[in-house]
Design a protein around this motif. Structure first.
Motif, PDB file in Angstrom:
ATOM      1  N   UNK A 185      -2.986   6.147   3.197  1.00 26.25           N
ATOM      2  CA  UNK A 185      -1.584   5.773   2.990  1.00 26.25           C
ATOM      3  C   UNK A 185      -1.213   5.898   1.511  1.00 26.25           C
ATOM      4  N   UNK A 186      -1.132   7.138   0.996  1.00 21.09           N
ATOM      5  CA  UNK A 186      -0.721   7.317  -0.400  1.00 21.09           C
ATOM      6  C   UNK A 186       0.760   7.009  -0.585  1.00 21.09           C
ATOM      7  N   UNK A 187       1.165   6.904  -1.833  1.00 21.79           N
ATOM      8  CA  UNK A 187       2.572   6.679  -2.133  1.00 21.79           C
ATOM      9  C   UNK A 187       3.356   7.972  -1.942  1.00 21.79           C
ATOM     10  N   UNK A 188       4.525   7.880  -1.288  1.00 23.96           N
ATOM     11  CA  UNK A 188       5.363   9.055  -1.041  1.00 23.96           C
ATOM     12  C   UNK A 188       6.723   8.855  -1.689  1.00 23.96           C
ATOM     13  N   UNK A 189       7.360   9.927  -2.149  1.00 17.51           N
ATOM     14  CA  UNK A 189       8.757   9.813  -2.592  1.00 17.51           C
ATOM     15  C   UNK A 189       9.663   9.505  -1.404  1.00 17.51           C
ATOM     16  N   UNK A 232      12.452  10.882  -0.125  1.00 16.90           N
ATOM     17  CA  UNK A 232      12.775  11.944   0.842  1.00 16.90           C
ATOM     18  C   UNK A 232      11.628  12.239   1.807  1.00 16.90           C
ATOM     19  N   UNK A 233      10.399  12.194   1.308  1.00 16.29           N
ATOM     20  CA  UNK A 233       9.270  12.461   2.185  1.00 16.29           C
ATOM     21  C   UNK A 233       9.063  11.317   3.168  1.00 16.29           C
ATOM     22  N   UNK A 234       9.300  10.084   2.730  1.00 19.79           N
ATOM     23  CA  UNK A 234       9.219   8.947   3.661  1.00 19.79           C
ATOM     24  C   UNK A 234      10.242   9.099   4.787  1.00 19.79           C
ATOM     25  N   UNK A 235      11.436   9.534   4.420  1.00 22.58           N
ATOM     26  CA  UNK A 235      12.470   9.747   5.437  1.00 22.58           C
ATOM     27  C   UNK A 235      12.036  10.822   6.423  1.00 22.58           C
ATOM     28  N   UNK A 236      11.419  11.887   5.919  1.00 22.92           N
ATOM     29  CA  UNK A 236      10.931  12.954   6.797  1.00 22.92           C
ATOM     30  C   UNK A 236       9.846  12.434   7.730  1.00 22.92           C
ATOM     31  N   UNK A 237       8.940  11.617   7.201  1.00 26.31           N
ATOM     32  CA  UNK A 237       7.902  11.032   8.050  1.00 26.31           C
ATOM     33  C   UNK A 237       8.523  10.169   9.157  1.00 26.31           C
ATOM     34  N   UNK A 270       2.802   8.356  11.840  1.00 25.76           N
ATOM     35  CA  UNK A 270       3.906   8.924  11.061  1.00 25.76           C
ATOM     36  C   UNK A 270       4.873   7.835  10.614  1.00 25.76           C
ATOM     37  N   UNK A 271       5.149   6.888  11.484  1.00 25.12           N
ATOM     38  CA  UNK A 271       6.081   5.816  11.131  1.00 25.12           C
ATOM     39  C   UNK A 271       5.498   4.928  10.030  1.00 25.12           C
ATOM     40  N   UNK A 272       4.184   4.716  10.042  1.00 26.21           N
ATOM     41  CA  UNK A 272       3.552   3.915   9.000  1.00 26.21           C
ATOM     42  C   UNK A 272       3.704   4.591   7.638  1.00 26.21           C
ATOM     43  N   UNK A 273       3.617   5.944   7.611  1.00 25.70           N
ATOM     44  CA  UNK A 273       3.795   6.669   6.349  1.00 25.70           C
ATOM     45  C   UNK A 273       5.214   6.536   5.807  1.00 25.70           C
ATOM     46  N   UNK A 274       6.168   6.220   6.679  1.00 23.73           N
ATOM     47  CA  UNK A 274       7.575   6.173   6.269  1.00 23.73           C
ATOM     48  C   UNK A 274       7.947   4.871   5.580  1.00 23.73           C
ATOM     49  N   UNK A 275       7.068   3.859   5.613  1.00 25.54           N
ATOM     50  CA  UNK A 275       7.404   2.551   5.064  1.00 25.54           C
ATOM     51  C   UNK A 275       6.410   2.162   3.979  1.00 25.54           C
ATOM     52  N   UNK A 276       6.865   1.409   2.981  1.00 25.25           N
ATOM     53  CA  UNK A 276       5.928   0.905   1.968  1.00 25.25           C
ATOM     54  C   UNK A 276       4.976  -0.120   2.572  1.00 25.25           C
TER      55      UNK A 276
END
Length: 553
Positions: free
Chosen positions: A23-27, A29-34, A145-151
C-alpha cells in the motif's frame, strides 16, 4: 511457507496479510483511478449472474428449457464461485491475484463470446460456471483496488465499500436489464456481459496493483482436497438450488446428491484435520467464533432473501411486469447504496455489534410491513419496506467482515479458512434462504388453498353469484352456456389460487421477520455478555494501589 519474492517494505507499504498487495502512497488522481477500477471490477464480478437471475423467465423461452433446467444457471455460478475460494487465497499468495484474475477473465470472455454463436442450455451453463470462477477473484480484486484508493486512516471504510459494492449488482441488474433484452433478446444480456468483462480486463492490464510478498504455499495434497471438497460443495449447491423445483422427497437424485455431499465434505475435512500443514484450519472452523460468525452471516443472508424470493415473487403472482416494478427496483438500489454509504461513513472497530442489530431491526420492520399484503398490493406499497431491507442488507456486511478479520490478523494462517467460510456462508446463505422460503411458500400455499376451496360450494349464493359474474364476462365471445359456466368456475379457481399465494407470501414475510428478530436478540445478548466479561477482566487486571504509606527501612 517459503518466500518467493523478498523486499524491505516501508512501514506504510507493508502488506497487511500474505498475498495482499503493498500500500504505497499514491497521488490523488491515481487514487481516483483505483477507486473507479475497483467499482468496475466489483460490479463485473456480480453483474453477469445478476442479469441472468433477474431474467430467468425470459431466458427460459429463448433457450427452450424447463424451469428445472434454468435453475442450473445460477446453481452453476454458485458451485464454481464457492469452490474457487478454496484455491484462490493460496493462489494469490504464491502467484499473485492479478495473474489469476487475468487468466480467468480471458477464459470468461472467450466462453461468453462463444455462447453468442451457440444458443443452447449447455453453453449457457458453461458461461455461468466460468463467471463463477472469475467472480471469486473479482470480489477480492475489487476490494484491493478500493483499498488503494483511500489513505491508511480510511482503510476500514475502503474495506466496507470494496466488499459491499458487489451487493449492488442484483438491484442494478433489475433496473436496466429489460432494456438489454429489447436490444437483441438474450444476446443483449450476453453482449453487455462480454463488454463488461473486456472493459474490466483492459482496466486491470492498464492499472496494475502494487506488488506484494509471494510465498510457496501449494502442496500436492491441496489439489486432491480441493477436488473432494469442490465436488461435495457442488452437489450441495445443486440440491439447494433445485430441491424445491424437483421437490425434496420425490426426486431420487436429490437423496443421492445429499448423501454424496455429506460424505465428500466430511471426508475432505477429516483429511484436512489430520494434516501437518492443512489448507483449511479445521480447528478454527470448529471454534465458537467461526460457528457464530457463520450462523450470523447465513441467517442475515436468509433474511435478505425476502427481496428476491418474497417481494418480487408476490408481485409476479399479482401479474406485475418488469416495467411496472422498475421504480421499486430503483428504490431497492437506492436503499442498498444508502446502507453501504452509511456503513462506510460510520463504521467503528470498537462498536461492531450495534450496526448488526440496527440492520436486522430495519429488515425485521420491512418484512413485518410486507406481511400485510393483499391482492391490491402494488409496487408503490412496498417502497418503504424494500428500502429498509436494501439498506439493512448492505449495512450489516462490513461490520460482519471486520469482526471476522480480527481473528485473521492475530493468526494469518486462518486467512484461507476465513475467506472460504465467509464466501460459502454468503453464497449458501442466499441458497438456503431461497430454498427455505420457496419451500415454505409452496407448503403454505397448499394449506391456504385447501382451506379456501373447502368453503367454496355452488350451494353458497355468494359463490354462485361470483361464478355467474365471471361467466357473463364471456357472453360476447362464447355462445355455449355450459362452456361459459366452466370458464366462470375456472376463473373462480384462479382467484382462489391467487388469494392462497398472497396469504402464503404473507406467512413468508412473517417468518423472515421472526428470523430477523431472533437473530437480532441473539446478537444483542451476545454483545451484552461480551461487554460484561470484558469489564470483569479489566477490573481483575487493574493493579491495586496501596494507600497505607508504608515504607521500607
Amino acid at each position: 511457507m517459503s518466500r518467493y519474492t523478498s523486499r524491505e517494505w516501508l512501514p506504510h507499504e507493508k502488506p497487511n496479510l500474505p498475498g495482499s498487495p503493498s500500500t504505497p502512497l499514491h497521488p490523488t488522481p491515481k487514487r481516483l483511478a483505483f477507486g473507479i477500477v475497483g467499482l468496475l471490477v466489483a460490479l463485473t464480478g456480480g453483474l453477469g449472474n445478476s442479469l441472468v437471475v433477474a431474467n430467468l423467465q425470459f431466458l427460459q423461452g429463448s433457450l427452450g428449457a424447463t424451469a428445472a433446467e434454468m435453475a442450473w444457471l445460477p446453481a452453476a455460478y454458485v458451485m464454481t464461485n464457492v469452490s474457487m475460494n478454496l484455491l484462490l487465497v493460496k493462489f494469490r499468495q504464491q502467484f499473485g491475484l492479478r495473474t489469476f484474475t487475468e487468466l480467468f477473465l480471458v477464459l470468461y470472455a472467450l466462453v461468453t463470446f462463444g455462447h453468442l454463436f451457440v444458443n443452447d442450455l449447455g453453453s449457457a451453463i458453461a458461461v455461468r460456471a466460468a463467471h463463477g470462477m472469475v467472480g471469486a477473484a473479482l470480489s477480492s480484486l475489487g476490494l484491493y483496488y478500493m483499498i488503494q484508493a483511500f489513505p491508511a486512516k480510511w482503510r476500514l471504510k475502503a474495506l466496507v465499500l470494496g466488499l459491499g459494492t458487489s451487493q449492488l449488482a442484483l438491484p442494478l441488474a433489475r433496473v436496466f436489464s429489460e432494456d438489454l433484452l429489447q436490444i437483441a433478446e438474450w444476446r443483449g444480456l450476453y453482449l453487455f456481459e462480454l463488454g463488461m468483462a473486456l472493459l474490466t480486463l483492459g482496466c486491470v492490464f492498464m492499472l496494475k496493483l502494487p506488488p506484494g510478498d509471494r510465498f510457496k504455499t501449494f502442496e500436492p495434497l491441496d489439489f486432491l482436497i480441493f477436488a473432494i471438497l469442490a465436488t461435495g460443495i457442488a452437489l450441495l449447491c445443486a440440491v439447494l438450488s433445485l430441491g424445491r423445483i424437483d421437490w425434496w422427497l420425490e426426486a431420487d437424485w436429490i437423496g443421492w446428491a445429499s448423501a454424496g455431499a455429506i460424505v465428500l465434505i466430511l471426508g475432505g475435512l477429516a483429511v484436512e484435520h489430520n494434516r501437518s500443514n492443512p489448507m483449511l484450519m479445521t480447528r478454527w472452523l470448529g471454534s465458537g467464533v467461526a460457528i457464530r460468525l457463520a450462523l450470523a452471516v447465513i441467517l442475515t443472508r436468509m433474511v435478505l432473501s425476502e427481496q428476491s424470493t418474497g417481494a418480487v415473487g408476490l408481485l409476479q403472482v399479482l401479474n406485475m411486469g418488469q416495467e411496472q416494478m422498475r421504480t421499486l427496483y430503483v428504490v431497492m438500489l437506492c436503499g442498498a447504496v444508502a446502507g453501504l454509504a452509511v456503513s462506510a461513513w460510520t463504521i467503528n472497530p470498537e462498536h461492531l455489534f450495534m450496526p448488526l442489530i440496527i440492520a436486522l431491526a430495519l429488515m425485521a420492520v420491512g418484512s413485518a410491513m410486507d406481511s400485510f399484503s393483499s391482492n391490491l398490493t402494488r409496487p408503490a406499497n412496498m417502497y418503504l419496506s424494500q428500502f429498509l431491507l436494501g439498506f439493512g442488507g448492505t449495512f450489516f456486511l462490513g461490520p460482519t467482515m471486520v469482526l471476522g478479520m480480527r481473528h485473521v490478523l492475530t493468526n494469518p494462517r486462518n486467512l484461507v479458512s476465513f475467506s472460504v467460510l465467509f464466501g460459502i456462508c454468503n453464497n449458501l446463505g442466499g441458497l438456503i434462504g431461497a430454498a427455505l422460503l420457496g419451500t415454505f411458500q409452496i407448503v403454505r400455499e397448499k394449506y391456504h388453498s385447501s382451506m379456501i376451496v373447502e368453503h367454496l360450494t355452488l350451494m353458497d349464493p355468494l359463490v354462485q353469484a361470483r361464478v355467474s359474474s365471471a361467466a357473463a364476462s364471456y357472453l360476447s365471445s362464447v355462445a355455449d352456456p355450459a362452456l361459459r359456466a366452466t370458464l366462470g368456475t375456472r376463473a373462480l379457481a384462479t382467484a382462489a389460487t391467487r388469494e392462497a399465494n398472497v396469504m402464503a407470501y404473507n406467512d413468508v414475510f412473517m417468518l423472515i421477520c421472526i428470523i430477523a428478530v431472533l437473530t437480532m436478540l441473539w446478537i444483542f445478548v451476545r454483545s451484552l455478555w461480551l461487554m460484561s466479561t470484558t469489564r470483569a477482566v479489566q477490573t481483575t487486571a487493574t493493579p491495586t494501589v496501596s494507600t497505607s504509606g508504608a515504607s521500607t527501612s
